[in-house]
Design a protein around this motif. Sequence first.
Motif, PDB file in Angstrom:
ATOM      1  N   PRO A  46       0.813  -1.225   0.000  1.00  0.00           N
ATOM      2  CA  PRO A  46       0.000   0.000   0.000  1.00  0.00           C
ATOM      3  C   PRO A  46       0.846   1.275   0.000  1.00  0.00           C
ATOM      4  CG  PRO A  46      -0.005  -0.972   2.186  1.00  0.00           C
ATOM      5  CD  PRO A  46       0.684  -1.957   1.290  1.00  0.00           C
ATOM      6  N   LEU A  47       2.078   1.182   0.489  1.00  0.00           N
ATOM      7  CA  LEU A  47       2.895   2.394   0.613  1.00  0.00           C
ATOM      8  C   LEU A  47       3.365   2.931  -0.734  1.00  0.00           C
ATOM      9  CD1 LEU A  47       5.166   1.816   3.761  1.00  0.00           C
ATOM     10  CD2 LEU A  47       2.958   2.984   3.571  1.00  0.00           C
ATOM     11  N   VAL A  48       3.631   2.040  -1.702  1.00  0.00           N
ATOM     12  CA  VAL A  48       4.147   2.546  -2.977  1.00  0.00           C
ATOM     13  C   VAL A  48       3.125   3.419  -3.695  1.00  0.00           C
ATOM     14  CG1 VAL A  48       5.874   0.741  -3.327  1.00  0.00           C
ATOM     15  CG2 VAL A  48       3.536   0.386  -4.174  1.00  0.00           C
ATOM     16  N   ARG A  49       1.839   3.263  -3.341  1.00  0.00           N
ATOM     17  CA  ARG A  49       0.823   4.140  -3.941  1.00  0.00           C
ATOM     18  C   ARG A  49       0.984   5.582  -3.477  1.00  0.00           C
ATOM     19  NH1 ARG A  49      -3.662   0.598  -1.558  1.00  0.00           N
ATOM     20  NH2 ARG A  49      -3.202  -1.404  -2.553  1.00  0.00           N
TER      21      ARG A  49
ATOM     22  N   GLU B  90      -1.107   0.884 -11.831  1.00  0.00           N
ATOM     23  CA  GLU B  90      -0.600   1.477 -13.067  1.00  0.00           C
ATOM     24  C   GLU B  90      -0.216   0.357 -14.031  1.00  0.00           C
ATOM     25  OE1 GLU B  90       1.471   5.504 -11.170  1.00  0.00           O
ATOM     26  OE2 GLU B  90       2.725   3.814 -11.745  1.00  0.00           O
ATOM     27  N   THR B  91      -0.160   0.657 -15.308  1.00  0.00           N
ATOM     28  CA  THR B  91       0.378  -0.310 -16.250  1.00  0.00           C
ATOM     29  C   THR B  91       1.900  -0.325 -16.106  1.00  0.00           C
ATOM     30  OG1 THR B  91       0.667   1.273 -18.056  1.00  0.00           O
ATOM     31  CG2 THR B  91      -1.500   0.184 -17.863  1.00  0.00           C
ATOM     32  N   MET B  92       2.490  -1.417 -16.514  1.00  0.00           N
ATOM     33  CA  MET B  92       3.949  -1.488 -16.471  1.00  0.00           C
ATOM     34  C   MET B  92       4.570  -0.434 -17.373  1.00  0.00           C
ATOM     35  SD  MET B  92       4.493  -5.651 -16.371  1.00  0.00           S
ATOM     36  CE  MET B  92       6.281  -5.540 -16.530  1.00  0.00           C
ATOM     37  N   GLN B  93       3.931  -0.183 -18.513  1.00  0.00           N
ATOM     38  CA  GLN B  93       4.459   0.811 -19.449  1.00  0.00           C
ATOM     39  C   GLN B  93       4.421   2.222 -18.850  1.00  0.00           C
ATOM     40  OE1 GLN B  93       2.270  -1.588 -20.151  1.00  0.00           O
ATOM     41  NE2 GLN B  93       3.508  -2.891 -21.513  1.00  0.00           N
ATOM     42  N   ASP B  94       3.344   2.531 -18.163  1.00  0.00           N
ATOM     43  CA  ASP B  94       3.212   3.846 -17.545  1.00  0.00           C
ATOM     44  C   ASP B  94       4.252   4.027 -16.435  1.00  0.00           C
ATOM     45  OD1 ASP B  94       2.251   6.356 -16.845  1.00  0.00           O
ATOM     46  OD2 ASP B  94       0.621   5.565 -15.617  1.00  0.00           O
TER      47      ASP B  94
ATOM     48  N   ALA C 174       7.040   2.389 -16.056  1.00  0.00           N
ATOM     49  CA  ALA C 174       8.375   2.434 -16.666  1.00  0.00           C
ATOM     50  C   ALA C 174       8.671   3.830 -17.192  1.00  0.00           C
ATOM     51  CB  ALA C 174       8.477   1.412 -17.796  1.00  0.00           C
ATOM     52  N   ALA C 175       7.699   4.446 -17.817  1.00  0.00           N
ATOM     53  CA  ALA C 175       7.910   5.768 -18.407  1.00  0.00           C
ATOM     54  C   ALA C 175       8.201   6.822 -17.339  1.00  0.00           C
ATOM     55  CB  ALA C 175       6.690   6.171 -19.235  1.00  0.00           C
ATOM     56  N   HIS C 176       7.391   6.867 -16.275  1.00  0.00           N
ATOM     57  CA  HIS C 176       7.603   7.964 -15.330  1.00  0.00           C
ATOM     58  C   HIS C 176       8.757   7.695 -14.363  1.00  0.00           C
ATOM     59  CE1 HIS C 176       5.614   6.470 -11.595  1.00  0.00           C
ATOM     60  NE2 HIS C 176       4.611   6.043 -12.325  1.00  0.00           N
ATOM     61  N   SER C 177       9.023   6.425 -14.012  1.00  0.00           N
ATOM     62  CA  SER C 177      10.165   6.148 -13.137  1.00  0.00           C
ATOM     63  C   SER C 177      11.480   6.338 -13.877  1.00  0.00           C
ATOM     64  CB  SER C 177      10.079   4.733 -12.552  1.00  0.00           C
ATOM     65  OG  SER C 177      10.130   3.741 -13.562  1.00  0.00           O
ATOM     66  N   THR C 178      11.487   6.015 -15.165  1.00  0.00           N
ATOM     67  CA  THR C 178      12.688   6.223 -15.976  1.00  0.00           C
ATOM     68  C   THR C 178      12.948   7.713 -16.184  1.00  0.00           C
ATOM     69  OG1 THR C 178      12.499   4.096 -17.079  1.00  0.00           O
ATOM     70  CG2 THR C 178      13.699   5.823 -18.261  1.00  0.00           C
ATOM     71  N   ALA C 179      11.899   8.469 -16.460  1.00  0.00           N
ATOM     72  CA  ALA C 179      12.064   9.922 -16.605  1.00  0.00           C
ATOM     73  C   ALA C 179      12.574  10.533 -15.309  1.00  0.00           C
ATOM     74  CB  ALA C 179      10.732  10.553 -16.999  1.00  0.00           C
ATOM     75  N   CYS C 180      12.082  10.030 -14.186  1.00  0.00           N
ATOM     76  CA  CYS C 180      12.520  10.521 -12.887  1.00  0.00           C
ATOM     77  C   CYS C 180      14.004  10.236 -12.675  1.00  0.00           C
ATOM     78  CB  CYS C 180      11.692   9.858 -11.784  1.00  0.00           C
ATOM     79  SG  CYS C 180      12.168  10.322 -10.110  1.00  0.00           S
ATOM     80  N   ALA C 181      14.429   8.999 -12.947  1.00  0.00           N
ATOM     81  CA  ALA C 181      15.833   8.630 -12.769  1.00  0.00           C
ATOM     82  C   ALA C 181      16.741   9.412 -13.707  1.00  0.00           C
ATOM     83  CB  ALA C 181      16.003   7.130 -13.000  1.00  0.00           C
ATOM     84  N   ARG C 182      16.285   9.606 -14.929  1.00  0.00           N
ATOM     85  CA  ARG C 182      17.105  10.340 -15.901  1.00  0.00           C
ATOM     86  C   ARG C 182      17.316  11.783 -15.446  1.00  0.00           C
ATOM     87  NH1 ARG C 182      15.275   8.317 -21.068  1.00  0.00           N
ATOM     88  NH2 ARG C 182      16.899   6.760 -20.719  1.00  0.00           N
ATOM     89  N   ALA C 183      16.278  12.387 -14.895  1.00  0.00           N
ATOM     90  CA  ALA C 183      16.394  13.760 -14.411  1.00  0.00           C
ATOM     91  C   ALA C 183      17.240  13.833 -13.144  1.00  0.00           C
ATOM     92  CB  ALA C 183      15.004  14.339 -14.148  1.00  0.00           C
ATOM     93  N   PHE C 184      17.044  12.869 -12.240  1.00  0.00           N
ATOM     94  CA  PHE C 184      17.761  12.871 -10.958  1.00  0.00           C
ATOM     95  C   PHE C 184      19.270  12.776 -11.174  1.00  0.00           C
ATOM     96  CE2 PHE C 184      19.647  10.857  -7.259  1.00  0.00           C
ATOM     97  CZ  PHE C 184      19.011  11.464  -6.188  1.00  0.00           C
ATOM     98  N   PHE C 185      19.694  11.840 -12.021  1.00  0.00           N
ATOM     99  CA  PHE C 185      21.125  11.612 -12.234  1.00  0.00           C
ATOM    100  C   PHE C 185      21.687  12.407 -13.415  1.00  0.00           C
ATOM    101  CE2 PHE C 185      19.808   7.748  -9.952  1.00  0.00           C
ATOM    102  CZ  PHE C 185      20.783   7.695  -8.959  1.00  0.00           C
ATOM    103  N   GLY C 186      20.841  13.131 -14.127  1.00  0.00           N
ATOM    104  CA  GLY C 186      21.310  13.885 -15.276  1.00  0.00           C
ATOM    105  C   GLY C 186      21.819  12.984 -16.387  1.00  0.00           C
ATOM    106  N   LEU C 187      21.080  11.916 -16.684  1.00  0.00           N
ATOM    107  CA  LEU C 187      21.517  10.955 -17.686  1.00  0.00           C
ATOM    108  C   LEU C 187      21.052  11.355 -19.080  1.00  0.00           C
ATOM    109  CD1 LEU C 187      20.716   7.612 -15.791  1.00  0.00           C
ATOM    110  CD2 LEU C 187      22.776   9.045 -15.670  1.00  0.00           C
ATOM    111  N   PRO C 188      21.835  11.003 -20.088  1.00  0.00           N
ATOM    112  CA  PRO C 188      21.414  11.313 -21.461  1.00  0.00           C
ATOM    113  C   PRO C 188      20.326  10.366 -21.924  1.00  0.00           C
ATOM    114  CG  PRO C 188      23.439  10.027 -21.480  1.00  0.00           C
ATOM    115  CD  PRO C 188      23.147  10.324 -20.032  1.00  0.00           C
TER     116      PRO C 188
END
Length: 268
Positions: free
Chosen positions: A194-197, A245-249, A251-265
Amino acid sequence: MQLIDIGVNLTNPSFDERHQAVLERAYAADVQQLVLTGTSIEGSEQALELCVKLDESGQRLFSTAGIHPHSASDWNGDSARRLRGLLGESRVRAVGECGLDFNRDFSPRPQQEKVLEEHLALASELKLPVFLHERDANQRLLEILKDYRDHLPAAVVHCFTGEQAALFSYLDLDLHIGITGWICDERRGTHLHPLVREIPRGRLMLESDAPYLLPRTLRPKPKNGRNEPAYLPEVLREVALHRNETMQDLAAHSTACARAFFGLPAVE
């Protein structure tokens, strides 16, 4: 679909002579970028070396540099100099793994706190995000972080395994949260369901913490019992299930978050 594994211990001896195969399996499983965790000065140097050696493109492998609280007793006069040097390298994208571990107490608590403050001071000066470890030390970590938070660009509590009060206290401090295969463990991880929600989009990232924390829901299980980044989609599946959430959704927002956090290309 693209995933980013924000915490993989690729310098662990269990991966020796297997690095390229592990990475190829990860890429085939849509884990397109990985952040290798540094847990000691020597380990951080090794993580950086692996990034350079195994990723000529400079787009897929990055690392952190720091000293794990278990090894806080190893901090000496040369540690700050070497750590500063590592943090000046372009592949090194965060300070850590650093933090507090009052569960095992492998280093004295006052020494853990001193070394954590050394890391936070460097991160504040160099304007780098922080990769944090915390076990049974939520309140003390918060007390120390509050003195630095306004000067830090970002910080993530990696491998979050705590209760609701701890999660909300980190979110109130505008921290990011890393979720691992712990959530797949029916013996000790169901409280996370329940916490991840409650983790907002833009604050949630996924990690394997390989070779540790093999997802117990994974089928078939590897005979060697070793976790690796290629199994991150199982963490994605479990987190998506409990966030509705769908896995695709996810994946999209967690990946965008990680890319912004670490400044990844962006991966081409």
